[in-house]
Design a protein around this motif. Structure first.
Motif, PDB file in Angstrom:
ATOM      1  N   ALA A  25       4.804  -6.986  -5.283  1.00 56.34           N
ATOM      2  CA  ALA A  25       4.323  -7.512  -4.008  1.00 56.34           C
ATOM      3  C   ALA A  25       5.415  -7.663  -2.960  1.00 56.34           C
ATOM      4  CB  ALA A  25       3.625  -8.857  -4.223  1.00 56.34           C
ATOM      5  N   ASP A  26       6.684  -7.683  -3.384  1.00 56.20           N
ATOM      6  CA  ASP A  26       7.766  -7.789  -2.401  1.00 56.20           C
ATOM      7  C   ASP A  26       8.423  -6.443  -2.112  1.00 56.20           C
ATOM      8  OD1 ASP A  26       8.808  -7.628  -4.935  1.00 56.20           O
ATOM      9  OD2 ASP A  26      10.427  -9.064  -4.595  1.00 56.20           O
ATOM     10  N   ASP A  27       7.852  -5.362  -2.653  1.00 53.32           N
ATOM     11  CA  ASP A  27       8.334  -4.011  -2.384  1.00 53.32           C
ATOM     12  C   ASP A  27       7.332  -3.268  -1.506  1.00 53.32           C
ATOM     13  OD1 ASP A  27      10.435  -4.652  -4.054  1.00 53.32           O
ATOM     14  OD2 ASP A  27       9.604  -3.610  -5.791  1.00 53.32           O
ATOM     15  N   PHE A  28       7.627  -2.009  -1.206  1.00 50.82           N
ATOM     16  CA  PHE A  28       6.675  -1.220  -0.423  1.00 50.82           C
ATOM     17  C   PHE A  28       6.959   0.270  -0.591  1.00 50.82           C
ATOM     18  CE2 PHE A  28      10.152  -2.480   2.404  1.00 50.82           C
ATOM     19  CZ  PHE A  28      10.551  -1.276   2.980  1.00 50.82           C
ATOM     20  N   TYR A  29       5.963   1.079  -0.228  1.00 49.80           N
ATOM     21  CA  TYR A  29       6.113   2.525  -0.259  1.00 49.80           C
ATOM     22  C   TYR A  29       6.661   3.024   1.076  1.00 49.80           C
ATOM     23  CZ  TYR A  29       3.445   2.537  -4.590  1.00 49.80           C
ATOM     24  OH  TYR A  29       3.027   2.308  -5.884  1.00 49.80           O
ATOM     25  N   ILE A  30       7.486   4.055   0.996  1.00 52.01           N
ATOM     26  CA  ILE A  30       8.039   4.665   2.198  1.00 52.01           C
ATOM     27  C   ILE A  30       6.905   5.357   2.955  1.00 52.01           C
ATOM     28  CG2 ILE A  30       9.792   6.245   3.104  1.00 52.01           C
ATOM     29  CD1 ILE A  30      10.874   3.828   1.528  1.00 52.01           C
ATOM     30  N   ALA A  31       6.958   5.284   4.272  1.00 49.03           N
ATOM     31  CA  ALA A  31       5.889   5.824   5.117  1.00 49.03           C
ATOM     32  C   ALA A  31       5.623   7.306   4.821  1.00 49.03           C
ATOM     33  CB  ALA A  31       6.250   5.645   6.595  1.00 49.03           C
ATOM     34  N   ASP A  32       4.347   7.608   4.667  1.00 52.00           N
ATOM     35  CA  ASP A  32       3.852   8.983   4.560  1.00 52.00           C
ATOM     36  C   ASP A  32       4.472   9.766   3.402  1.00 52.00           C
ATOM     37  OD1 ASP A  32       2.365   8.377   6.850  1.00 52.00           O
ATOM     38  OD2 ASP A  32       3.948   9.092   8.175  1.00 52.00           O
ATOM     39  N   THR A  33       4.649   9.107   2.268  1.00 51.46           N
ATOM     40  CA  THR A  33       5.154   9.793   1.071  1.00 51.46           C
ATOM     41  C   THR A  33       4.093   9.912  -0.023  1.00 51.46           C
ATOM     42  OG1 THR A  33       5.981   7.699   0.161  1.00 51.46           O
ATOM     43  CG2 THR A  33       7.534   9.045   1.456  1.00 51.46           C
ATOM     44  N   LEU A  34       3.046   9.103   0.022  1.00 53.12           N
ATOM     45  CA  LEU A  34       2.116   9.043  -1.106  1.00 53.12           C
ATOM     46  C   LEU A  34       1.289  10.314  -1.259  1.00 53.12           C
ATOM     47  CD1 LEU A  34       0.941   5.316  -0.963  1.00 53.12           C
ATOM     48  CD2 LEU A  34       2.470   6.392  -2.621  1.00 53.12           C
ATOM     49  N   LYS A  35       0.914  10.933  -0.153  1.00 53.21           N
ATOM     50  CA  LYS A  35       0.181  12.203  -0.237  1.00 53.21           C
ATOM     51  C   LYS A  35       1.058  13.266  -0.880  1.00 53.21           C
ATOM     52  CE  LYS A  35      -3.120  15.205   0.658  1.00 53.21           C
ATOM     53  NZ  LYS A  35      -4.418  15.160  -0.052  1.00 53.21           N
ATOM     54  N   SER A  84      10.469  14.270 -13.032  1.00 56.53           N
ATOM     55  CA  SER A  84      11.048  13.394 -12.023  1.00 56.53           C
ATOM     56  C   SER A  84      11.281  14.175 -10.744  1.00 56.53           C
ATOM     57  CB  SER A  84      12.364  12.793 -12.525  1.00 56.53           C
ATOM     58  OG  SER A  84      12.830  11.817 -11.620  1.00 56.53           O
ATOM     59  N   SER A  85      11.152  13.487  -9.625  1.00 54.00           N
ATOM     60  CA  SER A  85      11.252  14.123  -8.313  1.00 54.00           C
ATOM     61  C   SER A  85      12.304  13.432  -7.463  1.00 54.00           C
ATOM     62  CB  SER A  85       9.889  14.064  -7.598  1.00 54.00           C
ATOM     63  OG  SER A  85      10.010  14.442  -6.242  1.00 54.00           O
ATOM     64  N   ASN A  86      12.912  14.180  -6.538  1.00 50.79           N
ATOM     65  CA  ASN A  86      13.876  13.582  -5.609  1.00 50.79           C
ATOM     66  C   ASN A  86      13.198  12.973  -4.392  1.00 50.79           C
ATOM     67  OD1 ASN A  86      13.110  15.846  -4.196  1.00 50.79           O
ATOM     68  ND2 ASN A  86      15.152  16.735  -4.049  1.00 50.79           N
ATOM     69  N   LEU A  87      11.865  12.974  -4.370  1.00 52.12           N
ATOM     70  CA  LEU A  87      11.140  12.347  -3.269  1.00 52.12           C
ATOM     71  C   LEU A  87      11.401  10.844  -3.270  1.00 52.12           C
ATOM     72  CD1 LEU A  87       8.996  12.408  -0.972  1.00 52.12           C
ATOM     73  CD2 LEU A  87       7.260  12.035  -2.755  1.00 52.12           C
ATOM     74  N   ILE A  88      11.937  10.322  -2.179  1.00 50.67           N
ATOM     75  CA  ILE A  88      12.186   8.881  -2.056  1.00 50.67           C
ATOM     76  C   ILE A  88      10.869   8.231  -1.648  1.00 50.67           C
ATOM     77  CG2 ILE A  88      13.589   7.093  -0.984  1.00 50.67           C
ATOM     78  CD1 ILE A  88      15.233   9.064  -2.577  1.00 50.67           C
ATOM     79  N   MET A  89      10.150   7.712  -2.617  1.00 47.33           N
ATOM     80  CA  MET A  89       8.799   7.200  -2.378  1.00 47.33           C
ATOM     81  C   MET A  89       8.761   5.685  -2.288  1.00 47.33           C
ATOM     82  SD  MET A  89       5.427   7.540  -4.858  1.00 47.33           S
ATOM     83  CE  MET A  89       6.085   6.324  -6.020  1.00 47.33           C
ATOM     84  N   TYR A  90       9.648   4.987  -2.969  1.00 47.17           N
ATOM     85  CA  TYR A  90       9.515   3.537  -3.204  1.00 47.17           C
ATOM     86  C   TYR A  90      10.710   2.803  -2.628  1.00 47.17           C
ATOM     87  CZ  TYR A  90       8.026  -0.581  -5.981  1.00 47.17           C
ATOM     88  OH  TYR A  90       7.592  -1.806  -6.400  1.00 47.17           O
ATOM     89  N   HIS A  91      10.452   1.650  -2.005  1.00 45.39           N
ATOM     90  CA  HIS A  91      11.527   0.767  -1.544  1.00 45.39           C
ATOM     91  C   HIS A  91      11.537  -0.471  -2.414  1.00 45.39           C
ATOM     92  CE1 HIS A  91      14.345  -1.135   1.328  1.00 45.39           C
ATOM     93  NE2 HIS A  91      13.759  -2.237   0.895  1.00 45.39           N
ATOM     94  N   TYR A  92      12.659  -0.653  -3.123  1.00 48.17           N
ATOM     95  CA  TYR A  92      12.829  -1.809  -4.002  1.00 48.17           C
ATOM     96  C   TYR A  92      13.563  -2.908  -3.240  1.00 48.17           C
ATOM     97  CZ  TYR A  92      14.849  -4.655  -7.746  1.00 48.17           C
ATOM     98  OH  TYR A  92      15.236  -5.700  -8.542  1.00 48.17           O
ATOM     99  N   SER A  93      12.978  -4.082  -3.228  1.00 49.08           N
ATOM    100  CA  SER A  93      13.530  -5.194  -2.456  1.00 49.08           C
ATOM    101  C   SER A  93      13.909  -6.345  -3.361  1.00 49.08           C
ATOM    102  CB  SER A  93      12.504  -5.715  -1.439  1.00 49.08           C
ATOM    103  OG  SER A  93      12.058  -4.690  -0.587  1.00 49.08           O
ATOM    104  N   ILE A  94      14.914  -7.093  -2.941  1.00 51.05           N
ATOM    105  CA  ILE A  94      15.176  -8.414  -3.527  1.00 51.05           C
ATOM    106  C   ILE A  94      15.184  -9.379  -2.354  1.00 51.05           C
ATOM    107  CG2 ILE A  94      16.703  -9.872  -4.863  1.00 51.05           C
ATOM    108  CD1 ILE A  94      17.789  -7.491  -6.255  1.00 51.05           C
ATOM    109  N   ASP A  95      13.997  -9.853  -1.980  1.00 48.94           N
ATOM    110  CA  ASP A  95      13.881 -10.731  -0.820  1.00 48.94           C
ATOM    111  C   ASP A  95      14.410 -12.124  -1.111  1.00 48.94           C
ATOM    112  OD1 ASP A  95      12.833  -8.797   0.799  1.00 48.94           O
ATOM    113  OD2 ASP A  95      10.759  -9.239   0.267  1.00 48.94           O
TER     114      ASP A  95
END
Length: 333
Positions: A90-100, A194-205
């Protein structure tokens, strides 16, 4: 059947949950999904935020758990209907327009486990395999680099495998439970990509929340290692050395995050005693005795090398340095 079921366990996440949800719903040309938010006994307005979002997003369901992240994810798995399952904290997010793009990659590869790269702050972590790996080789690599590979987020899982093999999180585990789940899931995989697509942003808020000293966390880590070791007994022998490396990396995490962390009020003598007690635990001793010296000649396994050579003072020095580096890094993110 939706293409992807996004499972989001949420505990006191009122400040970040909407960001996580928007990172799915605002993606261009991507609509084939469902979202399952599982409240894990939040004491803030997490449920209200989720329900308000659900009023404008029909693909979102709000569920309840209340007994830890493992149970929350299990509730999500039992309600998921997608071809693929993806876990989002819940404190992370997906990079814009990568999920498709990510979905297209997963379909093209038809892997049982599809891994994507991620970013942490300003740093990007490329998890792509440089050569084609067998499933066994991929599992060894994942064990040997657990902080990169053995998290359930940033990956697509085939729900059919989870359902047919009855794979769920061990709700008795409270530390590294995602690694334990992945070890069992990956054993059911014929193909891991595994892919080099940067899809996920990992956060430590809230980094301080994950670095507060609590001796019970050490016991919880050791409990998870025992559970994983019990499973490893039935696995190919090639995985054993990789599991020894994994175990010593977990020892490093225990020492850096929970023993030599600044919030631990114990004296240096007491900290050393705690470390030596941990090293005498059978699961840690097994790894220290079983891993050849030459296998420890890498930066992240150097403490294990010093411990094998009966030179704990040098291992302790490394633990202190790394703990301080973590504190500086997290305070500047």
């Amino acid at each position: 059947m939706p293409a992807i079921s996004f499972i989001i366990p949420a505990y006191n996440a009122e400040e970040t949950l909407e960001r996580a949800l928007n990172s799915i719903c605002s993606q261009k040309e991507f609509t084939d999904y469902e979202i399952l938010v599982i409240d894990d006994g939040s004491q803030d307005n997490t449920v209200a935020v989720a329900k308000k979002f659900a009023q404008k997003e029909a693909k979102l369901k709000v569920l309840t758990a209340g007994n830890g992240v493992g149970q929350a994810r299990n509730v999500g798995l039992k309600h998921a209907t997608g071809q693929w399952v993806a876990f989002l904290d819940a404190d992370d997010f997906y990079i814009a327009d990568t999920l498709k793009q990510a979905l297209n990659i997963a379909h093209k590869n038809d892997a049982d486990l599809q891994i994507f790269s991620f970013e942490h702050g300003q740093k990007t972590i490329d998890l792509s395999f440089k050569t084609t790996l067998t499933s066994l080789s991929a599992r060894c690599k994942m064990l040997e680099k657990p902080t990169n590979y053995l998290t359930v987020w940033g990956k697509f899982f085939k729900r059919e495998i989870i359902a047919t093999q009855k794979l769920y999180f061990d709700e008795e585990l409270t530390m590294a439970e995602d690694s334990e789940f992945l070890i069992r899931y990956s054993a059911c995989c014929s193909k891991i990509c595994s892919s080099n697509l940067i899809m996920y942003h990992y956060s430590i808020d809230t980094p301080s929340a994950t670095r507060i000293f609590a001796k019970e966390k050490i016991s919880a880590y050791l409990k998870t290692l025992v559970a994983m070791n019990n499973f490893m007994v039935s696995q190919p022998k090639e995985l054993q050395v990789s599991f020894f490396k994994f175990t010593l990396i977990q020892l490093n995490i225990i020492a850096v995050r929970f023993i030599y962390v600044a919030t631990n009020p114990a004296s240096m003598k007491q900290k050393k005693q705690t470390l030596l007690e941990v090293c005498q635990d059978p699961i840690i001793k097994q790894a220290l005795n079983g891993l050849p010296l030459k296998a420890c000649l890498t930066p992240h396994l150097l403490p294990g090398l010093f411990l094998k050579l009966k030179l704990p003072q040098f291992a302790i020095l490394l633990f202190k340095i790394r703990s301080r580096q973590n504190q500086i890094r997290e305070n500047t993110n």
